[in-house]
Design a protein around this motif. Structure first.
Motif, PDB file in Angstrom:
ATOM      1  N   LEU A  68       0.821  -1.205   0.000  1.00 32.45           N
ATOM      2  CA  LEU A  68       0.000   0.000   0.000  1.00 32.45           C
ATOM      3  C   LEU A  68       0.861   1.265   0.000  1.00 32.45           C
ATOM      4  CD1 LEU A  68      -2.889  -1.000   2.452  1.00 32.45           C
ATOM      5  CD2 LEU A  68      -2.988  -0.765  -0.040  1.00 32.45           C
ATOM      6  N   VAL A  69       2.020   1.199   0.628  1.00 31.20           N
ATOM      7  CA  VAL A  69       2.952   2.327   0.559  1.00 31.20           C
ATOM      8  C   VAL A  69       3.417   2.531  -0.880  1.00 31.20           C
ATOM      9  CG1 VAL A  69       5.262   3.130   1.219  1.00 31.20           C
ATOM     10  CG2 VAL A  69       3.737   2.151   2.946  1.00 31.20           C
ATOM     11  N   CYS A  70       3.644   1.433  -1.584  1.00 26.11           N
ATOM     12  CA  CYS A  70       4.064   1.523  -2.984  1.00 26.11           C
ATOM     13  C   CYS A  70       2.996   2.197  -3.840  1.00 26.11           C
ATOM     14  CB  CYS A  70       4.358   0.124  -3.536  1.00 26.11           C
ATOM     15  SG  CYS A  70       5.831  -0.651  -2.830  1.00 26.11           S
ATOM     16  N   GLU A  71       1.736   1.987  -3.490  1.00 22.17           N
ATOM     17  CA  GLU A  71       0.637   2.568  -4.267  1.00 22.17           C
ATOM     18  C   GLU A  71       0.665   4.088  -4.204  1.00 22.17           C
ATOM     19  OE1 GLU A  71      -3.058   4.157  -5.517  1.00 22.17           O
ATOM     20  OE2 GLU A  71      -2.288   4.293  -3.459  1.00 22.17           O
ATOM     21  N   SER A  72       1.156   4.633  -3.104  1.00 22.04           N
ATOM     22  CA  SER A  72       1.187   6.085  -2.930  1.00 22.04           C
ATOM     23  C   SER A  72       2.422   6.725  -3.536  1.00 22.04           C
ATOM     24  CB  SER A  72       1.124   6.425  -1.429  1.00 22.04           C
ATOM     25  OG  SER A  72       2.268   5.915  -0.752  1.00 22.04           O
ATOM     26  N   PRO A  74       4.857   7.603  -6.710  1.00 24.71           N
ATOM     27  CA  PRO A  74       4.723   7.746  -8.169  1.00 24.71           C
ATOM     28  C   PRO A  74       5.643   6.805  -8.927  1.00 24.71           C
ATOM     29  CG  PRO A  74       5.996   9.565  -7.246  1.00 24.71           C
ATOM     30  CD  PRO A  74       5.456   8.782  -6.079  1.00 24.71           C
ATOM     31  N   ARG A  75       5.093   6.103  -9.902  1.00 25.00           N
ATOM     32  CA  ARG A  75       5.875   5.222 -10.769  1.00 25.00           C
ATOM     33  C   ARG A  75       5.404   5.419 -12.196  1.00 25.00           C
ATOM     34  NH1 ARG A  75       6.110   2.333  -5.991  1.00 25.00           N
ATOM     35  NH2 ARG A  75       8.048   1.142  -5.641  1.00 25.00           N
ATOM     36  N   THR A  76       6.349   5.582 -13.101  1.00 26.77           N
ATOM     37  CA  THR A  76       6.011   5.860 -14.497  1.00 26.77           C
ATOM     38  C   THR A  76       5.719   4.593 -15.282  1.00 26.77           C
ATOM     39  OG1 THR A  76       8.363   5.819 -15.073  1.00 26.77           O
ATOM     40  CG2 THR A  76       7.405   7.955 -14.489  1.00 26.77           C
ATOM     41  N   LYS A  77       6.178   3.456 -14.794  1.00 26.06           N
ATOM     42  CA  LYS A  77       6.054   2.207 -15.528  1.00 26.06           C
ATOM     43  C   LYS A  77       5.115   1.239 -14.807  1.00 26.06           C
ATOM     44  CE  LYS A  77       8.847  -1.560 -17.454  1.00 26.06           C
ATOM     45  NZ  LYS A  77      10.233  -2.117 -17.569  1.00 26.06           N
ATOM     46  N   GLU A  78       4.152   0.703 -15.549  1.00 23.81           N
ATOM     47  CA  GLU A  78       3.260  -0.292 -14.961  1.00 23.81           C
ATOM     48  C   GLU A  78       3.990  -1.613 -14.804  1.00 23.81           C
ATOM     49  OE1 GLU A  78      -1.126  -0.917 -16.040  1.00 23.81           O
ATOM     50  OE2 GLU A  78      -0.160  -2.688 -16.925  1.00 23.81           O
TER      51      GLU A  78
END
Length: 336
Positions: A68-72, A74-78
């Protein structure tokens, strides 16, 4: 049957399942955990292997929190990690406490990334679990590598370390670092092939773990084929994965009665006296129904806030904890 043992310290559209109101009544409004959600997952054609593992991982609280921390962030690549984070976030932020969610985005990404899962065939949950955790760890290590190459760590500090150093452990390693797997070590190239705990009939998981450190040398006609060297080699082997049945010409499920407890003492099998025995609580069981790992059906039984729930794809039911003779993956959480 064979039971791999996992030890842990441990934008989707929502549709209501037919048993949702029943589940809420069974738990009761006063007993229903605050900020907890119990959602079934839609089956997209033999994806129960995926649904059952995702449920077991969602209710591994340390793992859920990290995702859930990762969800918050920003990441440009799916990636599989971003799709998993989207799914977990969708469940955790639902207005309703119970219901059903289609993990379509995650399944689509999984099938796109690995052709092994790009079909409607039944898959082995252990292979999927290993693939998912290894992929997430690889993603995190690659992100860490990129941050080091840019000379900046996640906390904003400048990194002066050698970029060619061994990759740092990730939170996946920290949570699942004591995952027990059997291994075949090829004596020529030192390659290690991870396998899982072998079982004996009419025994217990504790007894099976006691023999975990036993090593057998494979030589002569029993040499193992090494994928790295593309040849048969002498090897040290710890346990087998599946039982090969000559009459069926395939590996098949062993329907052995193996007792596994709600509380497990994991004995020190490393050979190091400084490693103490540790106590673990059973928190999830992935159950296999069928004759072989590639056939049948998978469900998950998880412990949440002192009661047990059964997740059968889109169906969620409160149950009384009991031993299952068809347990396939056991998840234990360290008491400390």
């Amino acid at each position: 049957m064979e039971i791999p043992v996992t030890v842990s310290k441990f934008a989707s559209i929502c549709t209501m399942g037919a048993n949702a109101s029943t589940l809420e009544k069974e738990i009761g409004p006063e007993q229903f955990p605050v900020n907890e959600h119990y959602f079934g997952l839609i089956n997209f054609g033999n994806t129960c292997y995926c649904n059952s593992v995702l449920q077991a991982l969602y209710f591994c609280c340390p793992f859920r929190e990290k995702v859930l921390v990762c969800e918050s962030q920003p990441r440009t690549k799916e990636s599989l990690l971003t799709c998993l984070a989207d799914l977990f976030h969708s469940i955790a932020t639902q207005k309703k406490k119970v219901g059903v969610i289609p993990p379509k985005k995650f399944i689509t990404r999984l099938r796109k990334e690995n052709e092994l899962f790009d079909n409607i065939l039944q898959q082995d949950v252990h292979e999927f679990l290993n693939y998912l955790l290894n992929t997430i760890a690889d993603i995190l290590q690659e992100e860490r590598k990129q941050e080091k190459q840019n000379g900046r760590l996640p906390n904003g500090n400048i990194d002066n370390e050698n970029n060619n150093s061994t990759p740092d452990p990730t939170w996946v390693h920290e949570i699942f670092q004591e995952t027990l797997t059997n291994e075949t070590r090829y004596l020529t190239c030192e390659t290690i092939s991870n396998l899982s705990v072998d079982l004996e009939q009419n025994t217990s998981i504790t007894h099976c773990l006691r023999g975990f450190g036993n090593t057998e040398t494979l030589c002569g006609e029993y040499k193992y084929y090494c994928e790295e060297c593309r040849s048969k080699q002498e090897a040290h082997k710890r346990m087998k994965r599946f039982k090969y049945m000559d009459q069926f010409h395939r590996y098949t499920k062993l329907s052995y009665r193996v007792v596994f407890p709600l509380e497990l003492c994991l004995f020190n099998t490393s050979g190091y006296a400084t490693n103490p025995d540790r106590m673990y609580d059973l928190v999830a069981v992935v159950v296999h129904c069928g004759s072989s790992p590639k056939r049948g059906h998978y469900i998950a039984i998880v412990e949440s806030h002192d009661f047990w729930l059964l997740f059968d794809d889109d169906i969620v039911e409160k149950i009384v904890a009991q031993n299952s003779e068809s347990g396939y993956i056991l998840s234990y959480q360290s008491q400390d």
